[in-house]
Scaffold this motif. Sequence first.
Motif, short mmCIF file in Angstrom:
data_model
loop_
_atom_site.label_atom_id
_atom_site.label_comp_id
_atom_site.label_asym_id
_atom_site.label_seq_id
_atom_site.Cartn_x
_atom_site.Cartn_y
_atom_site.Cartn_z
N VAL A 64 -3.04 -7.25 -4.44
CA VAL A 64 -2.05 -8.34 -4.55
C VAL A 64 -0.66 -7.83 -4.19
O VAL A 64 0.08 -8.46 -3.44
N ARG A 65 -0.31 -6.64 -4.68
CA ARG A 65 1.05 -6.12 -4.44
C ARG A 65 1.33 -5.86 -2.96
O ARG A 65 2.47 -5.88 -2.52
N ASN A 66 0.26 -5.60 -2.20
CA ASN A 66 0.45 -5.37 -0.76
C ASN A 66 0.69 -6.66 0.02
O ASN A 66 1.10 -6.61 1.18
N VAL A 67 0.42 -7.79 -0.59
CA VAL A 67 0.59 -9.09 0.08
C VAL A 67 1.74 -9.88 -0.54
O VAL A 67 2.55 -10.49 0.17
N ALA A 68 1.82 -9.85 -1.87
CA ALA A 68 2.81 -10.66 -2.59
C ALA A 68 4.22 -10.17 -2.28
O ALA A 68 4.48 -8.97 -2.23
#
Length: 323
Positions: free
Chosen positions: A104-108
């Motif tokens: 998630v952190r790589n996209v958000a």
Amino acid sequence: MNRFELARATTPSQARELLAEKAGSVFKAGGIDLIDHLKEHLLEPPRVVDLKRIPGLDGITVEPDGGLRIGTLATLAKVAAHEGIRKSHPALARACGEAASPQVRNVATIGGNVLQRPRCWYYRLESYKCVKKGGDVCFAIQGENRYNVIFGGGPAFPPHASNAAVPLVAYGASFVIDGPKGTRTVPASEFFVLPEKDPTRENTLQPGEILLEIRVPAATGWKSAYYEVRERVAFDWPLVSAAIALKVEGGVVKDARVVLGQVATIPWRSAAAEKALVGKPIGAATAEAAGRAAVEGAEPMTDNGYKVDLVTTLVRRTVASLA
Ligand SMILES: Cc1cc2nc3c(=O)[nH]c(=O)nc-3n(C[C@H](O)[C@H](O)[C@H](O)COP(=O)(O)OP(=O)(O)OC[C@H]3O[C@@H](n4cnc5c(N)ncnc54)[C@H](O)[C@@H]3O)c2cc1C
């Protein structure tokens, strides 16, 4: 999920135009929170306007004075890994690095993180027309409220969901917003709003406006930390979190910012905890007093009294970590 048209903007003004062309259209950054809304039929837009292809909105700049300019499309992973931010604004790097999962952190994006909508069950379920969706009732009052707020609730009671927002308030950040009338900059203290006036919103971003950049003042001379308590070690939103920044001279706290997450409908600045710190020698007794003060005025709901104890302990430990 209903069918929708995907439009990719390459400038903020084009994005605003694409949005305005079809009523009910929405912006997408990373899409993590937006897709949840589409899947649950909370939003049924004719068009999704993708902001991700707008060049230059994902940069992170450290200004000569140590202040930060963070583009709205910078991912949580990028903010968390940024060496300069880790050194100068560690609470922000940590809050972004603790959010969700690596995937998630790589996209958000940090902008989307701050603008994500609440996690309350009743808001997230299509079948409940709760006060956040324009209804008359907050079903959490009589229902499942173990994750809801202990401060600043009414008529809606969901906690503000964003990790990043908590240290951003502690560091006195401001939000640069692009709209039809030009660009405006809003301090964090005015950006997040209580549900009293309009329970359907969490911030003052107007329909059709784009968050462009987050500016964070230099934190020279401040010590800061962010900690959170989760129900499980795996990815999840915190039960409570705290971002604390202290200016300490000669062992005495000269200035303090104590901001709590997941306990109020906005990132919650605790004036009482700050008062308990300022002018006092930094140490165990002061940490203890700040923890107790942080829950002054708390109004737990039927099932979330445990948050009072968690806040007391978390604030004490976070201050102690800075001592
Ligand atoms: C399993 C899981 C665990 C999670 N755990 C956490 C957690 O612990 N802590 C936490 O903070 N979050 C957590 N999240 C939430 C996640 O971090 C957010 O959904 C994400 O950060 C949203 O960012 P995004 O770029 O995907 O936003 P999007 O979903 O693209 O957008 C979110 C909202 O903001 C609007 N928007 C986005 N960017 C702009 C802009 N620049 N201008 C105007 N409007 C805009 C969109 O229209 C939408 O309404 C978790 C999510 C999942 C799936």
